[in-house]
Every structure is written in structure tokens, then in C-alpha cells.
Design a protein around this motif. Sequence first.
Motif, PDB file in Angstrom:
ATOM      1  N   ASN B 188       0.966  -1.116   0.089  1.00 61.53           N
ATOM      2  CA  ASN B 188       0.010   0.006  -0.143  1.00 61.53           C
ATOM      3  C   ASN B 188       0.793   1.370   0.119  1.00 61.53           C
ATOM      4  OD1 ASN B 188       0.833  -1.167   2.241  1.00 61.53           O
ATOM      5  ND2 ASN B 188      -1.312  -1.114   3.154  1.00 61.53           N
ATOM      6  N   VAL B 189       1.952   1.229  -0.569  1.00 68.06           N
ATOM      7  CA  VAL B 189       2.679   2.369  -1.057  1.00 68.06           C
ATOM      8  C   VAL B 189       2.026   3.187  -1.979  1.00 68.06           C
ATOM      9  CG1 VAL B 189       4.122   1.475  -2.819  1.00 68.06           C
ATOM     10  CG2 VAL B 189       5.252   3.207  -1.151  1.00 68.06           C
ATOM     11  N   TYR B 190       2.172   4.540  -1.777  1.00 66.92           N
ATOM     12  CA  TYR B 190       1.549   5.290  -2.847  1.00 66.92           C
ATOM     13  C   TYR B 190       2.733   6.326  -3.545  1.00 66.92           C
ATOM     14  CZ  TYR B 190       0.314   9.909  -1.169  1.00 66.92           C
ATOM     15  OH  TYR B 190       0.308  11.318  -0.733  1.00 66.92           O
ATOM     16  N   VAL B 191       3.113   5.949  -4.560  1.00 67.12           N
ATOM     17  CA  VAL B 191       4.209   6.517  -5.496  1.00 67.12           C
ATOM     18  C   VAL B 191       3.671   6.362  -7.140  1.00 67.12           C
ATOM     19  CG1 VAL B 191       6.157   6.213  -4.126  1.00 67.12           C
ATOM     20  CG2 VAL B 191       5.510   4.422  -5.681  1.00 67.12           C
ATOM     21  N   GLU B 192       4.069   7.472  -7.796  1.00 69.66           N
ATOM     22  CA  GLU B 192       3.704   7.423  -9.145  1.00 69.66           C
ATOM     23  C   GLU B 192       4.071   6.188  -9.885  1.00 69.66           C
ATOM     24  OE1 GLU B 192       2.175   9.889 -10.765  1.00 69.66           O
ATOM     25  OE2 GLU B 192       1.846  10.740  -8.748  1.00 69.66           O
ATOM     26  N   GLU B 193       3.252   5.887 -10.742  1.00 70.23           N
ATOM     27  CA  GLU B 193       3.640   4.746 -11.593  1.00 70.23           C
ATOM     28  C   GLU B 193       5.082   4.812 -12.531  1.00 70.23           C
ATOM     29  OE1 GLU B 193       0.937   2.970 -13.955  1.00 70.23           O
ATOM     30  OE2 GLU B 193      -0.200   1.937 -12.065  1.00 70.23           O
ATOM     31  N   ARG B 194       5.356   6.173 -12.825  1.00 66.12           N
ATOM     32  CA  ARG B 194       6.471   6.434 -13.458  1.00 66.12           C
ATOM     33  C   ARG B 194       7.719   6.223 -12.803  1.00 66.12           C
ATOM     34  NH1 ARG B 194       6.709   9.351 -18.286  1.00 66.12           N
ATOM     35  NH2 ARG B 194       8.781   7.961 -18.068  1.00 66.12           N
ATOM     36  N   THR B 195       7.451   6.203 -11.505  1.00 61.12           N
ATOM     37  CA  THR B 195       8.843   5.863 -10.580  1.00 61.12           C
ATOM     38  C   THR B 195       9.396   4.716 -10.872  1.00 61.12           C
ATOM     39  OG1 THR B 195       7.821   7.417  -8.709  1.00 61.12           O
ATOM     40  CG2 THR B 195       9.563   5.567  -8.174  1.00 61.12           C
ATOM     41  N   VAL B 196       8.505   3.681 -11.410  1.00 64.68           N
ATOM     42  CA  VAL B 196       8.886   2.470 -11.694  1.00 64.68           C
ATOM     43  C   VAL B 196      10.124   2.609 -12.826  1.00 64.68           C
ATOM     44  CG1 VAL B 196       8.382   0.011 -12.624  1.00 64.68           C
ATOM     45  CG2 VAL B 196       6.915   1.185 -11.014  1.00 64.68           C
ATOM     46  N   ASP B 197       9.556   3.402 -13.770  1.00 65.52           N
ATOM     47  CA  ASP B 197      10.397   3.546 -15.016  1.00 65.52           C
ATOM     48  C   ASP B 197      11.880   3.956 -14.590  1.00 65.52           C
ATOM     49  OD1 ASP B 197       8.398   4.392 -17.543  1.00 65.52           O
ATOM     50  OD2 ASP B 197       7.644   3.552 -15.792  1.00 65.52           O
ATOM     51  N   VAL B 198      11.939   5.018 -13.735  1.00 68.25           N
ATOM     52  CA  VAL B 198      12.957   5.420 -13.286  1.00 68.25           C
ATOM     53  C   VAL B 198      13.937   4.381 -12.744  1.00 68.25           C
ATOM     54  CG1 VAL B 198      14.216   7.187 -11.946  1.00 68.25           C
ATOM     55  CG2 VAL B 198      12.013   7.704 -13.268  1.00 68.25           C
ATOM     56  N   HIS B 199      13.314   3.534 -11.964  1.00 69.22           N
ATOM     57  CA  HIS B 199      14.252   2.555 -11.201  1.00 69.22           C
ATOM     58  C   HIS B 199      14.535   1.521 -12.165  1.00 69.22           C
ATOM     59  CE1 HIS B 199      14.343   3.627  -7.118  1.00 69.22           C
ATOM     60  NE2 HIS B 199      13.116   4.323  -7.417  1.00 69.22           N
ATOM     61  N   ILE B 200      13.768   1.239 -12.998  1.00 68.93           N
ATOM     62  CA  ILE B 200      13.995   0.197 -14.145  1.00 68.93           C
ATOM     63  C   ILE B 200      15.559   0.976 -15.093  1.00 68.93           C
ATOM     64  CG2 ILE B 200      13.443  -0.406 -16.772  1.00 68.93           C
ATOM     65  CD1 ILE B 200      12.164  -2.249 -14.764  1.00 68.93           C
ATOM     66  N   ARG B 201      15.127   2.128 -15.217  1.00 69.98           N
ATOM     67  CA  ARG B 201      16.327   2.944 -15.904  1.00 69.98           C
ATOM     68  C   ARG B 201      17.461   2.700 -15.193  1.00 69.98           C
ATOM     69  NH1 ARG B 201      20.260   5.374 -18.819  1.00 69.98           N
ATOM     70  NH2 ARG B 201      20.952   7.081 -18.133  1.00 69.98           N
ATOM     71  N   ARG B 202      17.488   2.833 -13.831  1.00 67.76           N
ATOM     72  CA  ARG B 202      18.864   2.675 -12.907  1.00 67.76           C
ATOM     73  C   ARG B 202      19.116   1.282 -12.925  1.00 67.76           C
ATOM     74  NH1 ARG B 202      15.891   6.860  -8.452  1.00 67.76           N
ATOM     75  NH2 ARG B 202      16.408   8.675  -9.397  1.00 67.76           N
ATOM     76  N   LEU B 203      18.155   0.501 -12.854  1.00 67.71           N
ATOM     77  CA  LEU B 203      18.672  -0.958 -12.752  1.00 67.71           C
ATOM     78  C   LEU B 203      19.420  -1.280 -14.141  1.00 67.71           C
ATOM     79  CD1 LEU B 203      18.889  -3.758 -11.546  1.00 67.71           C
ATOM     80  CD2 LEU B 203      16.474  -4.263 -12.299  1.00 67.71           C
ATOM     81  N   ARG B 204      18.814  -0.898 -15.316  1.00 68.79           N
ATOM     82  CA  ARG B 204      19.523  -1.242 -16.305  1.00 68.79           C
ATOM     83  C   ARG B 204      20.856  -0.777 -16.632  1.00 68.79           C
ATOM     84  NH1 ARG B 204      14.444   0.042 -20.178  1.00 68.79           N
ATOM     85  NH2 ARG B 204      13.650  -1.894 -20.761  1.00 68.79           N
ATOM     86  N   LYS B 205      20.895   0.410 -16.032  1.00 72.37           N
ATOM     87  CA  LYS B 205      22.297   1.355 -16.088  1.00 72.37           C
ATOM     88  C   LYS B 205      23.362   0.257 -15.133  1.00 72.37           C
ATOM     89  CE  LYS B 205      23.784   6.109 -16.016  1.00 72.37           C
ATOM     90  NZ  LYS B 205      23.318   7.466 -15.505  1.00 72.37           N
ATOM     91  N   ALA B 206      22.738   0.143 -14.095  1.00 75.51           N
ATOM     92  CA  ALA B 206      23.874  -0.596 -13.116  1.00 75.51           C
ATOM     93  C   ALA B 206      24.145  -1.910 -13.919  1.00 75.51           C
ATOM     94  CB  ALA B 206      22.955  -1.018 -11.704  1.00 75.51           C
ATOM     95  N   LEU B 207      23.349  -2.677 -14.530  1.00 74.40           N
ATOM     96  CA  LEU B 207      23.623  -4.005 -15.125  1.00 74.40           C
ATOM     97  C   LEU B 207      24.617  -3.806 -16.196  1.00 74.40           C
ATOM     98  CD1 LEU B 207      20.055  -5.906 -15.351  1.00 74.40           C
ATOM     99  CD2 LEU B 207      22.025  -5.937 -13.622  1.00 74.40           C
ATOM    100  N   GLY B 208      24.794  -2.725 -17.059  1.00 73.91           N
ATOM    101  CA  GLY B 208      25.524  -2.455 -17.943  1.00 73.91           C
ATOM    102  C   GLY B 208      25.008  -2.916 -19.097  1.00 73.91           C
ATOM    103  N   ALA B 209      25.932  -2.604 -20.401  1.00 79.81           N
ATOM    104  CA  ALA B 209      25.246  -3.116 -21.590  1.00 79.81           C
ATOM    105  C   ALA B 209      25.364  -4.512 -22.010  1.00 79.81           C
ATOM    106  CB  ALA B 209      26.323  -2.384 -22.758  1.00 79.81           C
ATOM    107  N   ARG B 210      26.216  -5.098 -21.079  1.00 82.16           N
ATOM    108  CA  ARG B 210      26.440  -6.637 -21.190  1.00 82.16           C
ATOM    109  C   ARG B 210      24.985  -7.401 -20.688  1.00 82.16           C
ATOM    110  NH1 ARG B 210      26.964 -11.234 -21.629  1.00 82.16           N
ATOM    111  NH2 ARG B 210      28.701 -12.552 -21.057  1.00 82.16           N
ATOM    112  N   HIS B 211      24.345  -6.846 -19.884  1.00 82.81           N
ATOM    113  CA  HIS B 211      23.025  -7.426 -19.448  1.00 82.81           C
ATOM    114  C   HIS B 211      21.681  -6.615 -19.299  1.00 82.81           C
ATOM    115  CE1 HIS B 211      26.215  -9.974 -17.365  1.00 82.81           C
ATOM    116  NE2 HIS B 211      25.472 -10.883 -17.892  1.00 82.81           N
TER     117      HIS B 211
END
Lengths: 230, 230
Positions: B188-211
Amino acid sequence: MSVKTVLIVDDEPAIREMIAVALEMADYECLEAADAREAHALIIDRQPDIILLDWMLPGTSGIELARRLKKEETTANIPIIMLTAKVEEDNKIRGLEVGADDYITKPFSPRELVARLKAVLRRATPPGIDAPIEVDGLTLDPSSHRVTANDSFLSVGPTEYRLLQFFMTHQERVYTRSQLLDQVWGGNVYVEERTVDVHIRRLRKALGARHDHLIQTVRGAGYRFSTQPA
Amino acid sequence: MSVKTVLIVDDEPAIREMIAVALEMADYECLEAADAREAHALIIDRQPDIILLDWMLPGTSGIELARRLKKEETTANIPIIMLTAKVEEDNKIRGLEVGADDYITKPFSPRELVARLKAVLRRATPPGIDAPIEVDGLTLDPSSHRVTANDSFLSVGPTEYRLLQFFMTHQERVYTRSQLLDQVWGGNVYVEERTVDVHIRRLRKALGARHDHLIQTVRGAGYRFSTQPA
DNA sequence: AAAGTCTGTCACATGTTTGTAACACTGGGG
DNA sequence: CCCCAGTGTTACAAACATGTGACAGACTTT
């Protein structure tokens, strides 16, 4: 996704109004009731998808109504969110014991309300366990949202995906453009019927020569998904 | 299956009682403590299998106790479920960061409590579930809380870690932003759905081009973790 | 206190999808 | 064979969804 109907039960018209405005902006349909009797009638009559129930009500209290609703078989599975101005935790506990699915303490922001409502509805509708549909080497898997043709992935746009899903779950039957707009686009959109043609075209293209014959044109009637030759 | 011992830490006797009754009906053995000192003594003395820890405690707060327990080697692997009356979800995140294994917001139903407790115990007991998950040279090791890509450590933030863990344990399936908020952020957290996009982006960045291609965007639907090409 | 981390949100950039119009083609009736 | 209503096909601008960088506030660590 159909529009969800929310029943707001609160004796304060101003509060009902505020909530209704917030919800309508988020595309929910609203019903309003000022007391338990009125609420009950609306529940039977209109079958709301979720109920926002004020703790304090004249006559039968909100908690009493909740208890009654959760007891009756026909209404037991309608999610309830309790609203309260009270801060006491006891109330909270009692509210949930009665079967409320969430609890919001006044004052609350419209945003929070919408977020909670969404969360509760989401939980109430457990993620579907849709099995993949397979026809003639063509597979549509709802859980992964993927379309596969003989082990290679097809790239289909959102609308084409919905169209294909509809067809694969309704094979061997002709649908008019109008019916397709209803079923795939959703009842209350206004788009030209010819738009369907274009998407049919796109879907066929995405399916490739190997499978595009599954989408058949029925001249003067509409389209049909069929494994039988036209 | 031996009987599991549960330590209930809460300053409210009534709540302890309620919980204890529910747990005993589900065949757990209960210990009770009203504050951190008492709790600590019982932990050393009786070695409970799991701890239910209230957020608010007189003296040392629950979160403080959790942190201390997780730091000490002898107690670090006892699962902890945090209880809280607070509505602020920040707490939830902080609670989990401290090392709590799950989190329940008061009020909760006894059913829910037992279900969560079972889930946590199940996760904690078999060493299997704690085993590292490896996909395509990318490894997530829950026991060390580390992510490795071909023998070099990746630096991922807490949220990205949880996100990745969720994805790696739920591969090949699409999750909407809404579902991800539920699963990764908590119900029951309430944050914007777009926040997910941002964290997805951060995760992708952390994973690097390889993954980073493992996290796939499904337009109009959500995201998917998949080893298959998009 | 200062520096650093993490989070959620925004504004803007980028890329896709969508509905529509316009034109090409088709098949069946006259 | 010609019509022409019905359908296929293409192009395109507007609408929409997602990617991306920046920022402020809350916390943590030094």
C-alpha cells in the motif's frame, strides 16, 4: 478493462463530492449514499466494484454495515475501504476484523485515496493465470505477453495483440467491425470502422505469410479467425 | 517438521495476546516480550525460529533492535517480521533495509499474519531458496546481498536490488508498473507509476550493456525479465 | 557540519502507436 | 466488360508511452 464503479458512503455531502470528483478524474464511476439504508439499496441495485465506507454514519454505523455486507454471500467479496476521522488504532483493528480491506484516516489526499483504491482493486482481482493459446503453430501467451510462431517471436503492437487475443479466444465466428471496436477497443470510443481494417492489415503483416490466412475477410460482414480454409 | 518458536515483541499486552492466540491455533509456540531488553534475553535464552517485532517500542525502538540483531552473527539469520501501525511507507523500506524479512502493517488479520509467517519461514529454512540465482553470467546472491556480472561486483541500490531479485525469481512474465509497485515496493505504498520507469532505468544502467537487455520493455503492458530476445 | 547516498518526481527527449485520409485493388452483378 | 461497393495498402501527423538527465529532500556516514 472495464470502468470500475465505486460506491461512496458518507453522510457529509461535501466529502462525498470531493471524493467523487477525485475518482471521476481517475476514470471511476461513482455512486453516492448518505446512510446505510441507501447504501444497501445501491449495492443490490448497482453492484459496485468497491465501497468507500465512512466509519461514522447516522443510524447504523459504517462498521455495522461492513459486518453485514461481509456476512452475506452475495456481497462478501466486494472490497471495502473504511474512512475515518478517528485516530484511535482500536477502530482500525476493529474495522479490519470486520473484513474491510483497507483503511484510510481522514484527512487524506485525493491522490492517496486513488492509489489505495487501485491497490485494493488490484489485490481483489488476482493476476490471471491465463494459459497460452496455441493454434497451428501460432502461440499467444498472456502471462509473458508474447506471440510465438514456431519458436520465433513475433513483434505485434498493443492493439494488434489485443485483436489477436480476442480472435484466438473467439475462433470460427464472424465479427463485424463494430463488434470488434466494442470488444477490442472498448465500448465507448469513437473511431472509424475502417480503422479496424488497418489494424487487421497490421496484424496479418505481423503474423507473416505462414499464418496470415488465419484472419479471414468475410465480405460484407467482417472478419473471422479460422483454421479452416476460407 | 518440528514446532516453530515465535517471539512476539510488542509493548501492548493486548496485541501480544491476540497474536499469540492466532499463532497457537496454527500450532506455533509463542514467547512474548514487551521491550527490547526482554526480547534480547529471550532470544539468547530460547533461540526462537522467528521474531515478530513491533516498530514502536519503549526505549530502544523496534528498528534499532532489528538492526542490532542482524549485525550480530549469532542472531543474524533469525528471520524478522516487522509490525507497524505507521502508515508512512518510508518505514517499510527502512524496515526492510535493516534486514527485516517481511513487514506487516497494523491492523492485520490473524490469517494474514500466519500466512506471512509461514512464507517467511519457508523462505528462511530451506537453504535452497537462499541460493544464488544465475542468469547469463549475471548472479544475484541473496545471502551476501550481492550482484555479480562475470566475477565483478555490480553496484546496485537497495530498490534496484529488490527489483532485480523480484525479476530474477519471476522471469519470463510481464508485470505492470502497478504490480511491480505492489511486489517490490510493498502493497500500500503510494508513489507514481512512472517511478518504476526510473528505477528500471537505474537498474539497467547498473547492469551495464552486457546485461541490460534482460529487462525488457513491453509497450502498453509493463516490463519483463527474459533471457529470450525481445 | 559536510559529503555522500538513495528516493521520488519532474521536464524534456526520443521513439512507437494510432487513427485517418487517400489511393489501389478486387470480385461479383449487371 | 464495366461498375462500384467493399477491402487492401500506404503514408503521415497527432497522440501517447517510455527513456533520460536533473533536482530536491530525507537519511547516513564521516
